[in-house]
Design an enzyme around this catalytic site. Structure first.
Site, mmCIF file in Angstrom:
data_model
loop_
_atom_site.group_PDB
_atom_site.id
_atom_site.type_symbol
_atom_site.label_atom_id
_atom_site.label_comp_id
_atom_site.label_asym_id
_atom_site.label_seq_id
_atom_site.Cartn_x
_atom_site.Cartn_y
_atom_site.Cartn_z
ATOM 1 N N SER A 62 0.785 -1.237 0.000
ATOM 2 C CA SER A 62 0.000 0.000 0.000
ATOM 3 C C SER A 62 0.816 1.286 0.000
ATOM 4 C CB SER A 62 -0.961 0.014 1.201
ATOM 5 O OG SER A 62 -2.016 -0.888 0.982
ATOM 6 N N GLU A 162 -5.219 -3.063 -6.413
ATOM 7 C CA GLU A 162 -5.430 -3.857 -5.196
ATOM 8 C C GLU A 162 -6.213 -5.137 -5.485
ATOM 9 O OE1 GLU A 162 -4.336 -3.820 -2.262
ATOM 10 O OE2 GLU A 162 -3.517 -1.825 -1.888
#
Length: 295
Positions: A62, A162
């Protein structure tokens, strides 16, 4: 003149000696850990920098949401978007089985949120659904890559979103960066070489409000130390391997100076607690080093 030259040599030698001690301290932290650890540190107001494994390509996880947010804000600076414009968040955007405070608040979707809200969810709370909403808005990861390359950022690659990383464990290794690349982009960002002042201030303030990773870079620093940071974590696979446990950011010292730091723990068979403590311990010795230097 000779005296001044001698003084400069002495100061430089002392600084080099202190940096060597710092490297030894960091090496002692990562010694015998069953993990690959990359560390890079760069003074923002000076040219001083150092690293350990700083050129290794390690998965960002992330942390790449910083790069994505910067690419979005570049388009805001160019007038293609505005921070207050509304974006529809559909139920189909809110995937299950992924970290998403946005989904927790709006489980049924069907809401219009401002662009700045989605960026804050994505960066400060590391929302995975928010991340992919932003990527769809700007046309995908390739546009993040192009933007960063246009700013002469090297040593990184962003290929998958993601959702794709959640489907394939190995995809995270295609979203990589060296820690040297991270401190380079952070330094350029802080100096206003990526975005306008307004967008720089917005993203800095968003990162200062990060709620993830309290046990990483910030854990052992003095309370209320300003740390504008972005975390990343892969969790473990079925074999107990952690692909990434990361943190990077800009730290403000008591004297008002700053340094950029990136600590990536990759391919680790250590526990989550040990991985995070590596980051926390490295952060503490780096802080101590700069704090002493500033006095």
């Amino acid at each position: 003149m000779k005296n001044l030259t001698f003084l400069f040599i002495c100061i430089s030698a002392f600084a080099f000696s202190q940096q060597s001690v710092l490297k030894q301290e960091i090496e002692s932290i990562i010694k015998e850990k069953n993990a690959t650890v990359g560390v890079s540190v760069s003074e923002i107001e000076k040219n001083s920098k150092f690293d350990i494994n700083g050129e290794k390509k390690l998965p960002m996880q992330s942390v790449f949401k910083f790069h994505i947010a910067a690419a979005v804000l570049d388009l805001v600076d160019k007038g293609k978007f505005s921070l207050d414009q509304k974006v529809i968040v559909k139920k189909s955007d809110l995937l299950e089985n992924t970290w998403s405070p946005l989904r927790e608040k709006y489980p049924n979707g069907g809401v219009w949120l401002s662009l700045d809200e989605i960026i804050k969810y994505t960066v400060a709370q590391s929302d995975n659904n928010g991340c992919d909403i932003l990527l769809r808005l700007i046309g995908g990861t390739e546009n993040v890559q192009k933007f960063m390359e246009s700013k002469r950022i090297k040593g990184f690659q962003i290929k998958f979103n993601e959702e794709e990383m959640h489907k394939d464990w190995n995809a995270q290794y295609e979203n990589y960066s060296t820690t040297n690349s991270i401190t380079d982009v952070l330094k350029k960002f802080y100096k206003g070489k990526l975005l306008s002042k307004k967008s720089t201030d917005f993203l800095m303030n968003t990162m200062l409000g990060t709620t993830t990773g309290a046990n990483k870079l910030v854990e052992q620093l003095p309370k209320n130390t300003p740390v504008a940071h972005k975390t990343g974590a892969s969790g473990k696979n079925k074999d107990g391997l952690t692909g990434a446990e990361n943190d990077m950011g800009i730290v403000t010292l008591p004297n008002g100076k700053h340094y950029a730091i990136a600590v990536f723990v990759s391919n680790s068979m250590e526990t989550e607690a040990v991985n995070c403590k590596i980051i926390s311990d490295v952060s503490k010795v780096v802080w101590d080093y700069f704090n002493i230097q500033s006095k």
